[in-house]
Design a protein around this motif. Sequence first.
Motif, PDB file in Angstrom:
ATOM      1  N   GLU A 177       8.660  -0.871  -5.601  1.00 47.53           N
ATOM      2  CA  GLU A 177       8.032  -0.465  -4.357  1.00 47.53           C
ATOM      3  C   GLU A 177       7.973   1.055  -4.236  1.00 47.53           C
ATOM      4  O   GLU A 177       7.008   1.607  -3.703  1.00 47.53           O
ATOM      5  N   ASP A 178       8.994   1.742  -4.732  1.00 50.01           N
ATOM      6  CA  ASP A 178       8.993   3.202  -4.685  1.00 50.01           C
ATOM      7  C   ASP A 178       7.816   3.780  -5.475  1.00 50.01           C
ATOM      8  O   ASP A 178       7.192   4.754  -5.056  1.00 50.01           O
ATOM      9  N   VAL A 179       7.509   3.176  -6.608  1.00 53.32           N
ATOM     10  CA  VAL A 179       6.405   3.652  -7.443  1.00 53.32           C
ATOM     11  C   VAL A 179       5.053   3.334  -6.804  1.00 53.32           C
ATOM     12  O   VAL A 179       4.116   4.146  -6.841  1.00 53.32           O
ATOM     13  N   LEU A 180       4.935   2.171  -6.198  1.00 52.73           N
ATOM     14  CA  LEU A 180       3.635   1.675  -5.751  1.00 52.73           C
ATOM     15  C   LEU A 180       3.238   2.113  -4.343  1.00 52.73           C
ATOM     16  O   LEU A 180       2.063   2.044  -3.983  1.00 52.73           O
ATOM     17  N   ARG A 181       4.203   2.578  -3.548  1.00 53.73           N
ATOM     18  CA  ARG A 181       3.896   2.867  -2.152  1.00 53.73           C
ATOM     19  C   ARG A 181       2.804   3.935  -2.016  1.00 53.73           C
ATOM     20  O   ARG A 181       1.833   3.770  -1.262  1.00 53.73           O
ATOM     21  N   LEU A 182       2.934   5.050  -2.733  1.00 47.81           N
ATOM     22  CA  LEU A 182       1.945   6.126  -2.614  1.00 47.81           C
ATOM     23  C   LEU A 182       0.571   5.712  -3.129  1.00 47.81           C
ATOM     24  O   LEU A 182      -0.434   5.879  -2.409  1.00 47.81           O
ATOM     25  N   PRO A 183       0.447   5.170  -4.353  1.00 52.90           N
ATOM     26  CA  PRO A 183      -0.902   4.774  -4.791  1.00 52.90           C
ATOM     27  C   PRO A 183      -1.521   3.703  -3.916  1.00 52.90           C
ATOM     28  O   PRO A 183      -2.743   3.703  -3.703  1.00 52.90           O
ATOM     29  N   ARG A 184      -0.710   2.824  -3.385  1.00 51.19           N
ATOM     30  CA  ARG A 184      -1.277   1.800  -2.503  1.00 51.19           C
ATOM     31  C   ARG A 184      -1.730   2.411  -1.177  1.00 51.19           C
ATOM     32  O   ARG A 184      -2.749   2.001  -0.621  1.00 51.19           O
ATOM     33  N   GLN A 185      -1.000   3.389  -0.676  1.00 50.39           N
ATOM     34  CA  GLN A 185      -1.465   4.055   0.536  1.00 50.39           C
ATOM     35  C   GLN A 185      -2.757   4.820   0.269  1.00 50.39           C
ATOM     36  O   GLN A 185      -3.678   4.827   1.092  1.00 50.39           O
ATOM     37  N   GLN A 186      -2.861   5.443  -0.908  1.00 50.03           N
ATOM     38  CA  GLN A 186      -4.109   6.103  -1.285  1.00 50.03           C
ATOM     39  C   GLN A 186      -5.257   5.100  -1.345  1.00 50.03           C
ATOM     40  O   GLN A 186      -6.382   5.395  -0.930  1.00 50.03           O
ATOM     41  N   MET A 187      -4.974   3.919  -1.876  1.00 53.88           N
ATOM     42  CA  MET A 187      -5.997   2.879  -1.961  1.00 53.88           C
ATOM     43  C   MET A 187      -6.444   2.447  -0.575  1.00 53.88           C
ATOM     44  O   MET A 187      -7.654   2.280  -0.318  1.00 53.88           O
ATOM     45  N   VAL A 188      -5.501   2.264   0.340  1.00 52.95           N
ATOM     46  CA  VAL A 188      -5.830   1.846   1.698  1.00 52.95           C
ATOM     47  C   VAL A 188      -6.715   2.894   2.373  1.00 52.95           C
ATOM     48  O   VAL A 188      -7.696   2.558   3.049  1.00 52.95           O
ATOM     49  N   ILE A 189      -6.397   4.161   2.184  1.00 60.24           N
ATOM     50  CA  ILE A 189      -7.181   5.237   2.799  1.00 60.24           C
ATOM     51  C   ILE A 189      -8.595   5.264   2.217  1.00 60.24           C
ATOM     52  O   ILE A 189      -9.591   5.377   2.948  1.00 60.24           O
TER      53      ILE A 189
END
Length: 294
Positions: free
Chosen positions: A167-179
Amino acid sequence: MTLVWRSLLYVPAHQQKHVGSARVREADAVILDLEDAVPPESKATARAALDAAVKAVGRWGGDVLVRVNAETGLIEEDIRAAVRPGVCALVLPKAESADEIRRIDDLIQAAESQAGMPEGGTRLLVLIETAKGLMVLPSLLEASARIIAVNLGNEDFARDLGVEPSEDVLRLPRQQMVIAAAASGVAPLGLVGQATRFDDLDGYRELAIRSRRLGHVGAACIHPSQVAVLNAVFAPSETEVGEALAIVDAARMAGAGAFALNGRMIDKPILSRAQALLERRRMIERKIENRGNN
């Protein structure tokens, strides 16, 4: 199309026992897989099985998608086989180039014409599975009007980075994807952590809850037991619906401008979110009703 994909269940297209199982009927969408779940020697068999598989899954009233292979030589054959009545969208893995998206759009258009289908009716769910794909995501999402949803392939993306899909690795790229998805008006799907285990549904539920809080509106899953969890988490709760109704009713009484409700200042963005939540509930109810009529 009205997009309600709280749960998207992957099913290997060539395995009739899974395709015909009644356990697929609760999913909002079923993804008939021609890619990872199908070994190389069975690709042609899976492709040939699509006609029967689409009919078998479609009888439950959920949306039917097909995940194609990304490799040149396979994707062309997959598209010709998958673009057919009953398939609402293709799932495109390993997206990395806007030019490639446009090429695929042309292939789909040709297949629609060949099948006598309306142009533009086959939509796209794009999978981002590499760092390169994430870096060019905004241009990818603008490359075709067919794109209605995007997901990040956790395992493949983490492998490309050389790390575990935590989750630590994926949180930022997933937030970028959502944006990026919000900017392009497409639906962001997926979970913000490793979701390959299906023997811990409580942990899976908590992961889905955290993912919804980040802005995801649904997720794909690999086991039927996960469908009910996703359907519940990615639907407005009764508490949320009650609060939204109170806000909308109070706004109607107050007229234009900001107003106070239960010690909270309510302005236009909060009212808009409440209205969107109630509309999503109505969409989900219609989806369930339509499925019940099949």
